[in-house]
Scaffold this motif. Sequence first.
Motif, mmCIF file in Angstrom:
data_model
loop_
_atom_site.group_PDB
_atom_site.id
_atom_site.type_symbol
_atom_site.label_atom_id
_atom_site.label_comp_id
_atom_site.label_asym_id
_atom_site.label_seq_id
_atom_site.Cartn_x
_atom_site.Cartn_y
_atom_site.Cartn_z
ATOM 1 N N HIS A 24 5.791 -4.663 7.895
ATOM 2 C CA HIS A 24 4.722 -4.174 7.025
ATOM 3 C C HIS A 24 4.070 -2.937 7.629
ATOM 4 O O HIS A 24 4.313 -2.565 8.774
ATOM 5 C CB HIS A 24 3.649 -5.253 6.841
ATOM 6 N N ALA A 63 -5.655 -0.115 5.620
ATOM 7 C CA ALA A 63 -7.058 -0.139 6.021
ATOM 8 C C ALA A 63 -7.697 1.240 5.808
ATOM 9 O O ALA A 63 -7.002 2.222 5.529
ATOM 10 C CB ALA A 63 -7.173 -0.553 7.492
ATOM 11 N N GLU A 65 2.433 -5.224 11.525
ATOM 12 C CA GLU A 65 1.843 -4.108 10.782
ATOM 13 C C GLU A 65 2.014 -2.884 11.674
ATOM 14 O O GLU A 65 1.343 -2.744 12.692
ATOM 15 C CB GLU A 65 0.364 -4.370 10.484
ATOM 16 N N ASP A 79 -9.136 3.740 10.967
ATOM 17 C CA ASP A 79 -8.537 2.544 11.549
ATOM 18 C C ASP A 79 -7.065 2.856 11.785
ATOM 19 O O ASP A 79 -6.347 3.225 10.860
ATOM 20 C CB ASP A 79 -8.662 1.359 10.588
ATOM 21 N N SER A 102 -3.908 -1.822 17.566
ATOM 22 C CA SER A 102 -4.953 -1.618 16.557
ATOM 23 C C SER A 102 -6.336 -1.465 17.180
ATOM 24 O O SER A 102 -6.703 -2.201 18.094
ATOM 25 C CB SER A 102 -4.957 -2.817 15.602
ATOM 26 N N THR A 113 0.837 -1.198 0.000
ATOM 27 C CA THR A 113 0.000 0.000 0.000
ATOM 28 C C THR A 113 0.876 1.253 0.000
ATOM 29 O O THR A 113 2.085 1.188 -0.226
ATOM 30 C CB THR A 113 -0.955 -0.021 1.213
ATOM 31 N N GLU A 132 4.608 1.642 1.004
ATOM 32 C CA GLU A 132 4.890 0.711 2.087
ATOM 33 C C GLU A 132 6.249 0.047 1.896
ATOM 34 O O GLU A 132 7.000 -0.158 2.864
ATOM 35 C CB GLU A 132 3.801 -0.360 2.164
ATOM 36 N N ASN A 153 -1.403 2.091 10.102
ATOM 37 C CA ASN A 153 -2.237 2.154 8.906
ATOM 38 C C ASN A 153 -1.815 3.340 8.041
ATOM 39 O O ASN A 153 -2.008 4.500 8.442
ATOM 40 C CB ASN A 153 -3.706 2.273 9.298
ATOM 41 N N ASP A 197 -0.149 -1.309 7.226
ATOM 42 C CA ASP A 197 -1.455 -1.715 6.703
ATOM 43 C C ASP A 197 -2.035 -0.681 5.739
ATOM 44 O O ASP A 197 -1.560 0.460 5.676
ATOM 45 C CB ASP A 197 -2.420 -1.946 7.864
#
Length: 322
Positions: free
Chosen positions: A203, A207, A285, A211, A256, A140, A148, A288, A205
């Motif tokens: 990583h 989302a 992760e 979030d 999260s 992403t 990312e 976000n 995320d």
Amino acid sequence: MSYVGPDFDPPEPRRSRRRPLTFTVAALVPTALVGWLVYTAVADTGGGPADAAPATASSASPSATHPSAAPSATASPTAHGESSKASSSPTSRAAASGPLKGKVVVIDPGHNPGNFRHPSEINRKVNIGTNSKECDTTGTATDSGYPEAEFTLALARRLRPLLQQQGITVKFTQDGDRPWGPCVTERARIGNEAHADAAISLHADGAPAGDRGFHVILPAAVHAGGADTRPIAARSRDLGERVAGNFLRVTGSAPSNYLGNGTGLVVRGDLGGLNLSTVPKVFIECGNMRDSTDASRLTSEDWQQKAARGISEGIVSFLRGK
């Protein structure tokens, strides 16, 4: 610098000695000048370069050689000032000494900045035991376009020296030194063949906005096809819990708010990098990228350094077993 004050006024010279002193000094100047010229000529032929060491980038400042938003290339500077050559083999570096000398950690920077240029390669299906999935994905990006894949490389390069300070041998699955990939199957295999004491895949995320927070993904107890995580599930949970706890403590980021019920831990059985691992392994992760609050952290070099420190302290705690 000498001090001259009320109690240390230099004495006035006597007039009767001024002429001889002037003559003596005048006589010595040519001799001294000749001697200085000879010394300079000798020094210029041998001593100069050896006395002036070239400036090097400090390993304590990874951002100096790896700015977080710098585009990746097939040959890029590493955290130690070396040049990574295009290669399909993972990058491995061992520290000279430290309390955890002999331990091996595999760092897996998620995705690859060049993946988008190779859709046919990364979209081909590979077997992950439970089913087939794409070899890899592009990952992403933040709304401002920070990928990312660039984030994971920047974080990995910050994490590496922190582990090496403990004497740990660090192996990367990729270091921006290959045009795409590797596939998730190869990423798992690199850790297995290294007999890693711990492995972690980095990583961020993608989302929906709102979030936010980090979560650590643990392998489910999978036994299907070529996948069998039962021998590593408990150890991987221990690793994941330690990484999550230290990441929370060092970065101040919250777990999260959309996965894990506030624990920061999620169990999954659909990720090839975990399913095919035979060594303790987790994914993290870190936030976000599509949420503005998290994105401001993920793009900050200061925060990235904190994230690296939190992850390293979690791994070190796991390896020490304390």
